[in-house]
Design a protein around this motif. Structure first.
Motif, PDB file in Angstrom:
ATOM      1  N   ALA B 144       0.803  -1.222   0.000  1.00 55.19           N
ATOM      2  CA  ALA B 144       0.000   0.000   0.000  1.00 55.19           C
ATOM      3  C   ALA B 144       0.839   1.276   0.000  1.00 55.19           C
ATOM      4  N   PRO B 169      -7.702  -5.605   1.420  1.00 51.41           N
ATOM      5  CA  PRO B 169      -7.836  -4.354   0.654  1.00 51.41           C
ATOM      6  C   PRO B 169      -6.847  -3.296   1.133  1.00 51.41           C
ATOM      7  N   GLN B 170      -6.478  -3.367   2.420  1.00 48.83           N
ATOM      8  CA  GLN B 170      -5.511  -2.394   2.957  1.00 48.83           C
ATOM      9  C   GLN B 170      -4.124  -2.568   2.347  1.00 48.83           C
ATOM     10  N   HIS B 183      -7.803 -13.967   1.216  1.00 50.44           N
ATOM     11  CA  HIS B 183      -7.025 -14.136   2.444  1.00 50.44           C
ATOM     12  C   HIS B 183      -6.118 -15.360   2.311  1.00 50.44           C
ATOM     13  N   GLU B 306       3.024  -4.237   9.717  1.00 50.40           N
ATOM     14  CA  GLU B 306       1.922  -4.824   8.973  1.00 50.40           C
ATOM     15  C   GLU B 306       2.336  -6.067   8.206  1.00 50.40           C
ATOM     16  N   ALA B 328      -3.639  -4.803  10.463  1.00 53.51           N
ATOM     17  CA  ALA B 328      -4.859  -5.166   9.729  1.00 53.51           C
ATOM     18  C   ALA B 328      -4.966  -6.681   9.571  1.00 53.51           C
TER      19      ALA B 328
END
Lengths: 221, 396
Positions: B144, B169-170, B183, B306, B328
């Protein structure tokens, strides 16, 4: 035992999620995005929540309410969004308008909104549902009961939720078949009245099975 | 019994039936995966489990691996690190060599397939040599917030694919092609997650010199600041004032000075407290991790950096509540107060550990909820459903 004029085919589904690359980092942006995203995204974050919802999860009713509670920590907004009943809107644009109204009214009473980091923003998605026909066709109420008891829970979603909300079959597939092919309008009406909101697919399966079993006991088919 | 038959005993009711029906729909089409290595975790681990099952289902699936010299791998590693947001120096010469090496790879590999899944960065530029079929870039990391220069180069490759797939989506960038969300998953029949007979489990624990005379707190993961094992030690010290527990940190140091410094600090903590156990294990110590997770009282995954961290799902599959950091990926797995807790600090970690130790009846209840959550959401059967649905969707 009464045989249907047309057999019923249980169909399961797999939901393919697609990120739209649109996000909201605060409640005002959420309002703006809800106004502009495709109807399929509204569907994914409201009706689609039902497919992903599990017995062990805390129910917020839809993704917007969950985000307001868990990420934005705005419990008032979360409560207002959580009670939106997606099944009561005949069109997705009608449902969108309700969400917009709730967000708009809520924001009128708010001086400042909390800005969230990227990872905690609301990331809009939509889904493509790939249908998967399952098992043999059923022609009697007893066969319908046996098939319903064994199918993957995604079939309950497809026939009870997707059929109503995105395919325009307002009675749902079970009710439609029971009414038109087995001539059992009373049972069809009872199944249509099942409250599928804020529950799980397994509970809905149980309620349909209960009604079907009762009809079989009465010798209704 | 066939491999797919064994999954009927662990997957949710009806899942294997849907898998078989979907496999029927794509029979005759060829599915190809290409990655940079057959070794290690992440994509390679998922492919080692998934490719045989897809073939068992009758879906013609193969797995190719790109190769190259040290410079090729160094550039691919640096490029991936830069796409993950790290500062790296990427030279034009290095990137040209990376692209040229994959052109050579394209000549050696059989890339003919109806659906080609390119995993992560090393094989990504094969897309410049694509011919038939639909091509998908599977990104297993958080992309991201990449380094700008690296993304400028890489975006020209990504836009040549038909689609991209991200874990959340993050983790996705806004692209010119559709971005799907799948996932990752764990394999319940692998050595890392399968049931262990008591004798086998005890033998493994004996070899690790881990005794079970007191409640055991466990964190599995690399000894890096991103996984915050030192924060876990500090949380344990707060808990230790009230509860006689043992902390086991199982993992390995990565090949950088910062990670070696973390390991040195952990060793020092273990030297002064016999209830702090630091186990340096190789990446393929699956049985050891499995045995440790099965005897743990509470699993910890106090990551601050992350990543999806499937160690959470692994521990839940063994019926353990998990206390995890606020990333997340972890938030996707932990449902607060149901199967674990999300924590933001050392103090929060200690608080939740004490809460569970003081209310022991919650531990099996949360553990059972976690196992059910994983059964429905994070088993490999669900990931294979996603793969086949994507194949139907893209190659119809």
């Amino acid at each position: 035992m009464r045989a249907a004029t047309h057999p019923f085919v249980f169909t399961g589904c797999v939901e393919l999620r697609q990120a739209l690359g649109l996000l909201a980092l605060d409640e005002r942006e959420l309002l703006d995005r809800v106004r502009e995203v495709p109807p399929d995204s509204i569907f994914f974050h409201t009706h689609g929540y039902f497919l992903r919802h599990r017995p062990v999860t805390t129910a917020y009713g839809n993704d917007f309410a969950r985000w307001a509670a868990v990420e934005a920590h705005d419990l008032v907004l979360a409560e207002r969004l959580a009670v939106v009943e997606p099944f009561s809107f005949p069109t997705l644009d009608g449902l969108r308008e309700e969400l917009v109204t709730i967000l708009h009214d809520h924001l009128r009473g708010v001086d400042a909104v909390v800005r969230l980091p990227f990872a905690r923003g609301f990331h809009f998605q939509q889904s493509h549902v790939v249908e998967v026909p399952l098992g043999p066709h059923v022609s009697t109420l007893a066969e319908f009961r046996d098939g319903l008891a064994a199918v993957d829970s995604s079939a309950i979603y497809l026939h009870m939720v997707e059929a109503r909300a995105r395919r325009g079959r307002r009675s749902g597939d079970f009710g439609e078949w029971l009414s038109s092919s087995l001539d059992m309008p009373a049972l069809a009406a009872a199944i249509e009245r099942i409250d599928a909101h804020l529950t799980t697919l397994e509970r809905v399966r149980g309620r349909v099975l209960y009604l079907v079993e009762a009809a079989l006991q009465e010798g209704g088919a | 019994m066939s491999r797919i038959g064994e999954y009927r005993h662990v997957a949710p009711q009806g899942t294997v039936d849907i898998l078989e029906r979907l496999a029927d729909r794509v029979r005759g089409r060829r599915f190809l995966h290409v990655s940079g290595s057959r070794l290690g975790g992440g994509s390679a681990q998922a492919l080692r489990a998934g490719v045989p099952v897809l073939n068992d289902l009758g879906v013609d699936t193969s797995w190719e691996v790109t190769g190259g010299d040290a410079s090729y791998y160094a550039t691919a590693r640096a490029l991936q690190a830069a796409l993950e947001g790290g500062e790296r120096v990427l030279t034009e010469a290095g990137l040209e060599r990376y692209v040229e090496t994959n052109k050579t790879n394209a000549k050696k590999l059989d890339l003919r397939a109806d659906l080609v899944f390119i995993h992560d960065v090393p094989p990504a530029s094969l897309v410049t040599e694509r011919t038939a079929g639909r091509w998908v870039w599977r990104c297993h990391f958080d992309c991201a917030a990449p380094q700008h220069g690296a993304w400028s180069f890489f975006r020209t490759l990504v836009d040549r694919f038909d689609a991209a797939v991200f874990s959340l989506p993050q983790y996705a960038r806004r692209l010119g092609v559709p971005a799907y969300i799948l996932h990752p998953s764990i394999d319940p029949l692998s050595d890392r997650n399968r049931d262990l007979a008591p004798r086998e489990r005890e033998a493994v624990l004996t070899s690790l010199r881990v005794t079970q005379d007191k409640p055991l707190l466990l964190q599995v993961g690399p000894f890096t600041r991103g996984h915050d094992p030192l924060g876990v030690v500090n949380a344990y010290r707060i808990v230790k004032k009230h509860h006689d527990v043992r902390l086991v940190l199982a993992g390995h140091a990565e090949d950088d000075p910062d990670s070696r410094e973390v390991l040195a600090d952990l060793r020092e903590a273990a030297r002064t407290d016999e209830d702090v156990v630091v186990l340096e294990l190789p990446a393929d110590a699956h049985l050891q991790i499995n045995a440790l997770q099965r005897v743990a009282t509470i699993a910890l995954q106090k990551s601050t950096q992350e990543r999806f961290d499937l160690g959470v799902a692994e521990a839940m599959w063994k019926g353990k509540p998990v206390i995890g950091g606020p990333t997340a990926g972890i938030a996707q797995q932990i449902i607060p107060h149901v199967n674990g807790y999300i924590v933001h600090s050392v103090e929060g970690t200690a608080f939740r550990i004490r809460q569970l130790l003081n209310n022991r009846e919650q531990i099996p209840r949360m553990g059972a909820a976690g196992r059910e959550h994983v059964r429905r959401t994070f088993l490999i059967t669900r990931q294979l459903l996603d793969y086949l649905a994507l194949m139907v969707h893209l190659t119809a």
